[in-house]
Design a protein around this motif. Sequence first.
Motif, PDB file in Angstrom:
ATOM      1  N   PRO A   1       0.816  -1.226   0.000  1.00 22.05           N
ATOM      2  CA  PRO A   1       0.000   0.000   0.000  1.00 22.05           C
ATOM      3  C   PRO A   1       0.851   1.280   0.000  1.00 22.05           C
ATOM      4  CG  PRO A   1      -0.186  -1.150   2.113  1.00 22.05           C
ATOM      5  CD  PRO A   1       0.490  -2.082   1.163  1.00 22.05           C
ATOM      6  N   ILE A   2       2.046   1.242   0.618  1.00 20.13           N
ATOM      7  CA  ILE A   2       2.922   2.425   0.563  1.00 20.13           C
ATOM      8  C   ILE A   2       3.329   2.699  -0.881  1.00 20.13           C
ATOM      9  CG2 ILE A   2       5.208   3.303   1.178  1.00 20.13           C
ATOM     10  CD1 ILE A   2       4.885   1.913   3.888  1.00 20.13           C
ATOM     11  N   LEU A   3       3.693   1.638  -1.590  1.00 20.04           N
ATOM     12  CA  LEU A   3       4.046   1.784  -3.006  1.00 20.04           C
ATOM     13  C   LEU A   3       2.876   2.337  -3.808  1.00 20.04           C
ATOM     14  CD1 LEU A   3       6.068   1.288  -5.321  1.00 20.04           C
ATOM     15  CD2 LEU A   3       5.147  -1.047  -5.484  1.00 20.04           C
ATOM     16  N   LEU A   4       1.682   1.879  -3.508  1.00 23.37           N
ATOM     17  CA  LEU A   4       0.498   2.358  -4.231  1.00 23.37           C
ATOM     18  C   LEU A   4       0.205   3.827  -3.940  1.00 23.37           C
ATOM     19  CD1 LEU A   4      -1.841  -0.762  -3.822  1.00 23.37           C
ATOM     20  CD2 LEU A   4      -0.812   0.080  -5.939  1.00 23.37           C
ATOM     21  N   THR A   5       0.445   4.267  -2.702  1.00 21.77           N
ATOM     22  CA  THR A   5       0.220   5.690  -2.395  1.00 21.77           C
ATOM     23  C   THR A   5       1.170   6.560  -3.209  1.00 21.77           C
ATOM     24  OG1 THR A   5       1.745   5.607  -0.500  1.00 21.77           O
ATOM     25  CG2 THR A   5      -0.603   5.267  -0.041  1.00 21.77           C
ATOM     26  N   ASP A   6       2.420   6.120  -3.330  1.00 19.34           N
ATOM     27  CA  ASP A   6       3.383   6.888  -4.138  1.00 19.34           C
ATOM     28  C   ASP A   6       2.923   6.969  -5.592  1.00 19.34           C
ATOM     29  OD1 ASP A   6       4.917   7.227  -1.897  1.00 19.34           O
ATOM     30  OD2 ASP A   6       6.306   5.595  -2.351  1.00 19.34           O
TER      31      ASP A   6
ATOM     32  N   SER B   1      -0.265   7.627   3.275  1.00 17.53           N
ATOM     33  CA  SER B   1       1.131   7.198   3.232  1.00 17.53           C
ATOM     34  C   SER B   1       1.814   7.441   4.571  1.00 17.53           C
ATOM     35  CB  SER B   1       1.867   7.944   2.115  1.00 17.53           C
ATOM     36  OG  SER B   1       3.236   7.606   2.112  1.00 17.53           O
ATOM     37  N   GLN B   2       1.536   8.574   5.182  1.00 17.43           N
ATOM     38  CA  GLN B   2       2.133   8.896   6.478  1.00 17.43           C
ATOM     39  C   GLN B   2       1.686   7.884   7.544  1.00 17.43           C
ATOM     40  OE1 GLN B   2       1.691  13.057   7.578  1.00 17.43           O
ATOM     41  NE2 GLN B   2       1.610  13.639   5.410  1.00 17.43           N
ATOM     42  N   LYS B   3       0.394   7.502   7.515  1.00 19.11           N
ATOM     43  CA  LYS B   3      -0.115   6.533   8.487  1.00 19.11           C
ATOM     44  C   LYS B   3       0.534   5.159   8.273  1.00 19.11           C
ATOM     45  CE  LYS B   3      -3.049   9.624   9.991  1.00 19.11           C
ATOM     46  NZ  LYS B   3      -2.736  10.351  11.261  1.00 19.11           N
ATOM     47  N   LEU B   4       0.665   4.797   7.000  1.00 15.96           N
ATOM     48  CA  LEU B   4       1.284   3.509   6.673  1.00 15.96           C
ATOM     49  C   LEU B   4       2.732   3.444   7.137  1.00 15.96           C
ATOM     50  CD1 LEU B   4      -0.231   3.098   3.109  1.00 15.96           C
ATOM     51  CD2 LEU B   4      -0.453   1.394   4.938  1.00 15.96           C
ATOM     52  N   ARG B   5       3.470   4.530   6.921  1.00 15.83           N
ATOM     53  CA  ARG B   5       4.878   4.547   7.343  1.00 15.83           C
ATOM     54  C   ARG B   5       4.988   4.529   8.869  1.00 15.83           C
ATOM     55  NH1 ARG B   5       7.752   5.625   2.647  1.00 15.83           N
ATOM     56  NH2 ARG B   5       6.436   6.486   0.989  1.00 15.83           N
ATOM     57  N   ALA B   6       4.034   5.153   9.539  1.00 18.08           N
ATOM     58  CA  ALA B   6       4.025   5.083  11.005  1.00 18.08           C
ATOM     59  C   ALA B   6       3.805   3.646  11.474  1.00 18.08           C
ATOM     60  CB  ALA B   6       2.928   5.995  11.556  1.00 18.08           C
TER      61      ALA B   6
ATOM     62  N   ALA C   1      -4.516  -3.535   6.071  1.00 20.65           N
ATOM     63  CA  ALA C   1      -3.569  -3.282   4.983  1.00 20.65           C
ATOM     64  C   ALA C   1      -4.084  -3.854   3.667  1.00 20.65           C
ATOM     65  CB  ALA C   1      -2.208  -3.873   5.324  1.00 20.65           C
ATOM     66  N   ALA C   2      -4.668  -5.044   3.705  1.00 20.83           N
ATOM     67  CA  ALA C   2      -5.209  -5.653   2.490  1.00 20.83           C
ATOM     68  C   ALA C   2      -6.364  -4.827   1.938  1.00 20.83           C
ATOM     69  CB  ALA C   2      -5.666  -7.082   2.792  1.00 20.83           C
ATOM     70  N   ASP C   3      -7.213  -4.328   2.823  1.00 22.10           N
ATOM     71  CA  ASP C   3      -8.352  -3.517   2.382  1.00 22.10           C
ATOM     72  C   ASP C   3      -7.890  -2.178   1.807  1.00 22.10           C
ATOM     73  OD1 ASP C   3     -11.430  -3.329   2.531  1.00 22.10           O
ATOM     74  OD2 ASP C   3     -10.783  -1.432   3.444  1.00 22.10           O
ATOM     75  N   VAL C   4      -6.873  -1.562   2.424  1.00 27.78           N
ATOM     76  CA  VAL C   4      -6.331  -0.299   1.947  1.00 27.78           C
ATOM     77  C   VAL C   4      -5.726  -0.470   0.563  1.00 27.78           C
ATOM     78  CG1 VAL C   4      -4.485   1.391   2.331  1.00 27.78           C
ATOM     79  CG2 VAL C   4      -5.970   0.714   4.225  1.00 27.78           C
TER      80      VAL C   4
ATOM     81  N   PHE D   1      -6.613   3.408   9.675  1.00 23.01           N
ATOM     82  CA  PHE D   1      -5.241   3.457  10.176  1.00 23.01           C
ATOM     83  C   PHE D   1      -5.107   4.361  11.399  1.00 23.01           C
ATOM     84  CE2 PHE D   1      -3.478   0.976   6.781  1.00 23.01           C
ATOM     85  CZ  PHE D   1      -2.327   0.469   7.357  1.00 23.01           C
ATOM     86  N   VAL D   2      -5.917   5.412  11.475  1.00 18.57           N
ATOM     87  CA  VAL D   2      -5.923   6.227  12.693  1.00 18.57           C
ATOM     88  C   VAL D   2      -6.317   5.355  13.885  1.00 18.57           C
ATOM     89  CG1 VAL D   2      -7.090   8.111  13.891  1.00 18.57           C
ATOM     90  CG2 VAL D   2      -6.338   8.418  11.532  1.00 18.57           C
TER      91      VAL D   2
END
Length: 628
Positions: free
Chosen positions: A27-32, A59-64, A86-89, A137-138
């Motif tokens: 998902p981080i890759l997808l946000t980019d 992306s910020q939430k995922l990296r956290a 993560a799978a749903d995101v 993610f929050v």
Amino acid sequence: MAASTATAATTAALEREKTLQDELALPILLTDRVIKSAGEAESSRSECADIARQADELSQKLRAAVRLTSSPSTSSIYDRPIRRIAADVSKNLEKALTLVRKCKHTGLLRHVFLTITSSAADFKRVSNLLQSSIGDFVWLLSIYNDDEGGANLSIPPIVNNDPIIAWVWSSIASLQTNRQLKDRIESANYLASLASDNERFRKVIVEEGAVSPLLRLLKDGGGSPDGQIAAATALFWLVDDRERTRIVAAEGGIPIMVQVFGESCMSVQVAVAELVAKVAQYNPATREEFGRENVLKPLISCLILDMDMEDYKQFHGVQKELAAKNHPKYNNYVLNHGHSMSNNTSYHKVYSSASFDVRGGSNYNKRERENESPEIKLKLKIKSALALWRLCKGSMLNSQKVAEPKGLFCLAKIIETERGELQYNCLMTIMEVAEVAEDNAELRKAAWKPSSPPAKAVLDQLLRVIKEESNPDFQVPAIKAIGCLARIFPAKETGIVGSLVGQLGNKDFGAATEAAVALAKFACPDNHNCVAHSKTIIEFNGVPPLMKLLSINDRARRNGLVLLCYLSMHVGNSKELAEARALRTLESAVRSGMAQNAELRDIFSRAVHHLMLYQDGSHPHSHTFAVV
């Protein structure tokens, strides 16, 4: 060996962390990619900019989350909600990426096409999905935050339609990662509350992985009895079917329970004994494992707490004396010192084969136990006896251990001196041990000789309960136990048979029926003394109440007829049977289809044959009859 095991465990942990971080990497890759494609859009730029902003926030939430999972302090992080969210995101980001990529190409026809296919509704729908992912993610980050304290009972969008999953996730996360003991206890109590509510909640709690962190809390308790009690209570509500008890056992729960029971204070022991009893009740396979872990000894030790066990001490002293006489050094010692070993304390210390230690464990001293309230002591005895009852059912290993002298003397004493639930649980324990002994000649010979003081102490109390107790709930297990042990009694033990005959007329039909079942085991052809016992039943005027029992209900009728058949086979010339018209009764039973299976057909046929041989024509039912 130990080093290789530790290395394997470390490798498994690293692989697990890597897998979890890989799931977050997608998902981080997808946000980019969403942000980059939104910046290259040449149509619907405003809508794409909003999508890019949401992707950046996500992306910020995922990296956290990545930082959280890679932190050394969270090496055992609870990962089920992370993987699910993560799978749903990832799915939501793929939809966003597909949408913003349509806005990249130029040209009039392309612009017209995009206007038709990418409406404002599409952007709104994707925007709502991303906003839900941000909310997920929050919430996810909040449940791993020690500063929040305890379980987070808010509901993330992903399980908005099934909030129980969110509450379970939050509670398990708090149990597994929270460093505050009070929060772990609160979460365990909350899981117990959910589990006590309904079957589906229990299923969800186990499926989502609560068993392992609950067992860890049970084992260490965070240094607090309250933590262990909370964990034991939650597990107690969960283990109400075979599959869930299997999961608890597979997670190493049985040795943990045994260890905690042996080392903890009484309030913890109460909760753990109740848990042991329930696990053993719902999963017979666990009973042998509990026995191999030696849970019987501390359970019996709790039962004899504050109990006068003088009978056992005297018996044990005699046994040690006999053992000493057979010891190679015995004769030399007597020659040198001029007296028997019974007077030598040091010898007894060296060669004593049994312990009379009733302490709960190394972490709980004797004075603390003595200062416990009478209420908690009684509750511990009740739950310990309950656990023994459940553990002995169908278990040869556990029945052998309970049938040792200390166990039998202990149970006999409690049945004699106690009343209510404690006495009932001990009666049920004896009944289960007797049922196992019924099918095992070795156990009967080793533990149940009527002349043996431990066995006699129990048998005396069973007979007392049968004669004096007015509550059939207590009489029935005593009657069943005596019946199961029918083959140990010689022909001269007429008092025992007489006591059972007296119960044929019990006002409670259940107790009366069990008396018939028990007497049938005395009169059964498999019993070496069946003829003598059958005569005793007749002599104690057992035929009239037996004939009345036949008219009560189907179960009473069937078991009563079996006993009547045995009496007819062994004492067919009895005038009591003739006067009661036993032959006519059996003939009528056969005509009604009572003797349908092969076993019953055989005993009915033999009984009718014997009765017909002894009828003299003066009786109105002396006609020829054959069982077909």
